[in-house]
Design a protein around this motif. Structure first.
Motif, PDB file in Angstrom:
ATOM      1  N   UNK A   1       0.806  -1.221   0.000  1.00 51.53           N
ATOM      2  CA  UNK A   1       0.000   0.000   0.000  1.00 51.53           C
ATOM      3  C   UNK A   1       0.836   1.266   0.000  1.00 51.53           C
ATOM      4  N   UNK A   2       0.189   2.345  -0.431  1.00 57.53           N
ATOM      5  CA  UNK A   2       0.778   3.681  -0.396  1.00 57.53           C
ATOM      6  C   UNK A   2      -0.007   4.529   0.588  1.00 57.53           C
ATOM      7  N   UNK A   3       0.679   5.265   1.433  1.00 51.00           N
ATOM      8  CA  UNK A   3       0.050   6.252   2.300  1.00 51.00           C
ATOM      9  C   UNK A   3      -0.012   7.572   1.541  1.00 51.00           C
ATOM     10  N   UNK A   4      -1.222   8.107   1.407  1.00 51.66           N
ATOM     11  CA  UNK A   4      -1.423   9.341   0.654  1.00 51.66           C
ATOM     12  C   UNK A   4      -1.787  10.474   1.601  1.00 51.66           C
ATOM     13  N   UNK A   5      -1.060  11.574   1.500  1.00 46.19           N
ATOM     14  CA  UNK A   5      -1.475  12.822   2.155  1.00 46.19           C
ATOM     15  C   UNK A   5      -2.511  13.454   1.230  1.00 46.19           C
ATOM     16  N   UNK A   6      -3.741  13.479   1.658  1.00 48.64           N
ATOM     17  CA  UNK A   6      -4.857  13.830   0.769  1.00 48.64           C
ATOM     18  C   UNK A   6      -4.937  15.327   0.547  1.00 48.64           C
ATOM     19  N   UNK A   7      -5.069  15.715  -0.717  1.00 47.59           N
ATOM     20  CA  UNK A   7      -5.371  17.103  -1.071  1.00 47.59           C
ATOM     21  C   UNK A   7      -6.858  17.285  -1.386  1.00 47.59           C
ATOM     22  N   UNK A   8      -7.436  16.301  -2.083  1.00 51.30           N
ATOM     23  CA  UNK A   8      -8.848  16.406  -2.456  1.00 51.30           C
ATOM     24  C   UNK A   8      -9.461  15.013  -2.508  1.00 51.30           C
ATOM     25  N   UNK A   9     -10.766  14.959  -2.236  1.00 52.98           N
ATOM     26  CA  UNK A   9     -11.516  13.709  -2.304  1.00 52.98           C
ATOM     27  C   UNK A   9     -12.772  13.938  -3.129  1.00 52.98           C
ATOM     28  N   UNK A  10     -13.128  12.965  -3.957  1.00 54.83           N
ATOM     29  CA  UNK A  10     -14.346  13.052  -4.749  1.00 54.83           C
ATOM     30  C   UNK A  10     -15.553  12.569  -3.953  1.00 54.83           C
ATOM     31  N   UNK A  11     -16.716  13.181  -4.231  1.00 51.33           N
ATOM     32  CA  UNK A  11     -17.986  12.780  -3.616  1.00 51.33           C
ATOM     33  C   UNK A  11     -18.750  11.939  -4.636  1.00 51.33           C
TER      34      UNK A  11
ATOM     35  N   UNK B   1     -12.366   7.970  -3.698  1.00 57.76           N
ATOM     36  CA  UNK B   1     -11.318   8.460  -4.602  1.00 57.76           C
ATOM     37  C   UNK B   1     -10.664   9.690  -4.002  1.00 57.76           C
ATOM     38  N   UNK B   2      -9.355   9.791  -4.188  1.00 63.08           N
ATOM     39  CA  UNK B   2      -8.599  10.934  -3.670  1.00 63.08           C
ATOM     40  C   UNK B   2      -7.468  11.284  -4.617  1.00 63.08           C
ATOM     41  N   UNK B   3      -6.925  12.463  -4.384  1.00 59.42           N
ATOM     42  CA  UNK B   3      -5.639  12.835  -4.977  1.00 59.42           C
ATOM     43  C   UNK B   3      -4.781  13.442  -3.872  1.00 59.42           C
ATOM     44  N   UNK B   4      -3.481  13.394  -4.075  1.00 58.89           N
ATOM     45  CA  UNK B   4      -2.583  13.955  -3.073  1.00 58.89           C
ATOM     46  C   UNK B   4      -1.143  13.597  -3.360  1.00 58.89           C
ATOM     47  N   UNK B   5      -0.365  13.430  -2.284  1.00 58.83           N
ATOM     48  CA  UNK B   5       1.057  13.164  -2.412  1.00 58.83           C
ATOM     49  C   UNK B   5       1.404  11.880  -1.657  1.00 58.83           C
ATOM     50  N   UNK B   6       2.352  11.136  -2.171  1.00 53.94           N
ATOM     51  CA  UNK B   6       2.823   9.938  -1.483  1.00 53.94           C
ATOM     52  C   UNK B   6       3.554  10.359  -0.205  1.00 53.94           C
ATOM     53  N   UNK B   7       3.065   9.841   0.936  1.00 55.87           N
ATOM     54  CA  UNK B   7       3.656  10.190   2.227  1.00 55.87           C
ATOM     55  C   UNK B   7       4.355   9.003   2.883  1.00 55.87           C
TER      56      UNK B   7
ATOM     57  N   UNK C   1      -3.868   3.365   0.148  1.00 59.39           N
ATOM     58  CA  UNK C   1      -4.448   2.804  -1.065  1.00 59.39           C
ATOM     59  C   UNK C   1      -3.553   1.697  -1.591  1.00 59.39           C
ATOM     60  N   UNK C   2      -4.120   0.599  -2.096  1.00 54.01           N
ATOM     61  CA  UNK C   2      -3.297  -0.426  -2.742  1.00 54.01           C
ATOM     62  C   UNK C   2      -2.525   0.175  -3.910  1.00 54.01           C
ATOM     63  N   UNK C   3      -1.252  -0.186  -4.039  1.00 53.43           N
ATOM     64  CA  UNK C   3      -0.457   0.427  -5.107  1.00 53.43           C
ATOM     65  C   UNK C   3      -1.037   0.161  -6.490  1.00 53.43           C
ATOM     66  N   UNK C   4      -1.719  -0.973  -6.669  1.00 46.52           N
ATOM     67  CA  UNK C   4      -2.309  -1.277  -7.979  1.00 46.52           C
ATOM     68  C   UNK C   4      -3.438  -0.335  -8.344  1.00 46.52           C
ATOM     69  N   UNK C   5      -4.013   0.341  -7.359  1.00 48.78           N
ATOM     70  CA  UNK C   5      -5.131   1.248  -7.600  1.00 48.78           C
ATOM     71  C   UNK C   5      -4.707   2.710  -7.618  1.00 48.78           C
ATOM     72  N   UNK C   6      -3.407   2.936  -7.632  1.00 49.03           N
ATOM     73  CA  UNK C   6      -2.862   4.294  -7.666  1.00 49.03           C
ATOM     74  C   UNK C   6      -2.394   4.635  -9.081  1.00 49.03           C
ATOM     75  N   UNK C   7      -2.706   5.853  -9.514  1.00 49.63           N
ATOM     76  CA  UNK C   7      -2.355   6.291 -10.859  1.00 49.63           C
ATOM     77  C   UNK C   7      -1.629   7.627 -10.791  1.00 49.63           C
ATOM     78  N   UNK C   8      -0.781   7.856 -11.768  1.00 50.96           N
ATOM     79  CA  UNK C   8      -0.183   9.176 -11.903  1.00 50.96           C
ATOM     80  C   UNK C   8      -1.269  10.170 -12.308  1.00 50.96           C
ATOM     81  N   UNK C   9      -0.998  11.435 -12.135  1.00 41.39           N
ATOM     82  CA  UNK C   9      -1.974  12.464 -12.509  1.00 41.39           C
ATOM     83  C   UNK C   9      -1.791  12.794 -13.991  1.00 41.39           C
TER      84      UNK C   9
END
Length: 325
Positions: free
Chosen positions: A29-39, A65-71, A101-109
């Motif tokens: 998994x990847x730990x994400x510092x969240x910037x935004x989350x979708x509703x 769903x979220x976006x942010x930075x790998x922490x 998030x599981x790394x397989x479910x993480x995408x670049x922007x």
């Protein structure tokens, strides 16, 4: 960390900010510092107590769903570095300052998108790819009817299908929403508040019909949808907002070799979702920003999650609604 928590099943006011422990990082998994989350609509169903979180996901923190930075990351993660920008599909937990998030479910922007805009992509783009392109086996030059064209799913589907050389017909609930659908690439947008979509599609296509229908409405739309399909057409259900019970003409299904199917994304395995992520990165992400763009209605601060839910339930929005952390 701060997180928006469901304090009890109910209306939007049951969502409150509380302090929670940081999530523990799994080895994949990847730990994400969240910037935004979708509703998303499933968030509402879960808040009301109708859609429990799957095993392993937080039971009282929403967010698919979220976006942010790998922490941070687990020992098996080799392709991400601290500080990388990322967006991700989740099974829950996104309305928070941090999420795993599981790394397989993480995408670049995608190129040309802001980190905030990227939060609007995963849930809808995964859903459309799975249903239209994998289950529906879309082929170029096919005609697809998308119900709810101004929704998050709808704006993604219109752009993805037109970018892949398909024709889109859509329904929406106001003239403004219909105009947005046309601007995004739909060839016909039908205001279902004022027109019968079945009759309007028949007028537009004559003897022809549509090849795929993506429906989130259900109920009495079902029999109309079946009547609008070409031979070997596919009706794909992703929700049943109007009614889970619909009438079907079995003889029509048999004689025209129709397919009536559907899916849910959230319970699927990490490998299943990882396959979709790979397809999106290869075939859809390169289409940003020239042929596909995010459509975001508005963004609320994390503390106003209840207001964001009220707006989504009102259906007055066009495109996605975000929470900013």
């Amino acid at each position: 960390m701060k997180a928006v928590v469901i304090t009890q099943a109910g209306e939007p006011e049951v969502l409150k900010i509380e302090e929670r422990n940081m999530p523990e990082i799994g080895q994949d998994e990847i730990l994400i510092k969240v910037r935004a989350a979708g509703i998303n609509r499933p968030d509402i169903a879960q808040r009301k107590g109708h859609y429990p979180a799957p095993e392993g996901a937080p039971k009282d923190i929403l967010g698919l769903e979220v976006s942010g930075w790998v922490a941070g990351f687990g020992e098996n993660v080799k392709t991400w570095e601290i500080g990388d920008k990322v967006c991700a599909l989740l099974a829950g937990g996104g309305y928070a300052e941090y999420v795993c998030a599981p790394q397989k479910q993480c995408l670049t922007i995608p190129e040309g998108l802001s980190i905030e805009e990227a939060a609007s992509l995963p849930e809808t783009f995964f859903t459309v790819w799975n249903n239209v392109f994998e289950i529906g086996k879309f082929k170029k030059n096919e005609t697809v009817l998308i119900h709810g064209g101004s929704s998050g799913i709808g704006v993604a589907a219109i752009q993805m299908i037109t970018a892949m050389n398909g024709e889109v017909i859509t329904t929406a609930g106001s003239q403004e929403k219909c105009e947005t659908c046309l601007e995004l690439g739909a060839s016909l947008a039908i205001n279902y508040q004022q027109q019968d979509f079945e009759e309007e599609v028949k007028k537009a296509l004559g003897e022809q019909r549509v090849d795929i229908i993506l429906d989130m409405v259900g109920g009495d739309y079902t029999i109309k949808n079946l009547r609008l399909l070409n031979r070997k057409g596919r009706l794909i259900m992703i929700n049943a907002m109007k009614n889970k019970i619909g009438e079907v003409d079995l003889l029509r299904i048999m004689t025209r070799e129709l397919v009536l199917t559907g899916s849910t994304l959230r319970p699927q395995s990490r490998n299943f979702k990882g396959h979709i992520a790979t397809q999106l990165m290869a075939k859809v992400w390169p289409l940003f920003p020239d042929k596909i763009k995010p459509v975001i209605h508005t963004a609320f601060p994390l503390s106003e999650a209840a207001e964001a839910h009220r707006l989504l339930e009102s259906s007055k929005h066009i495109g996605k609604i975000l929470l900013l952390v």
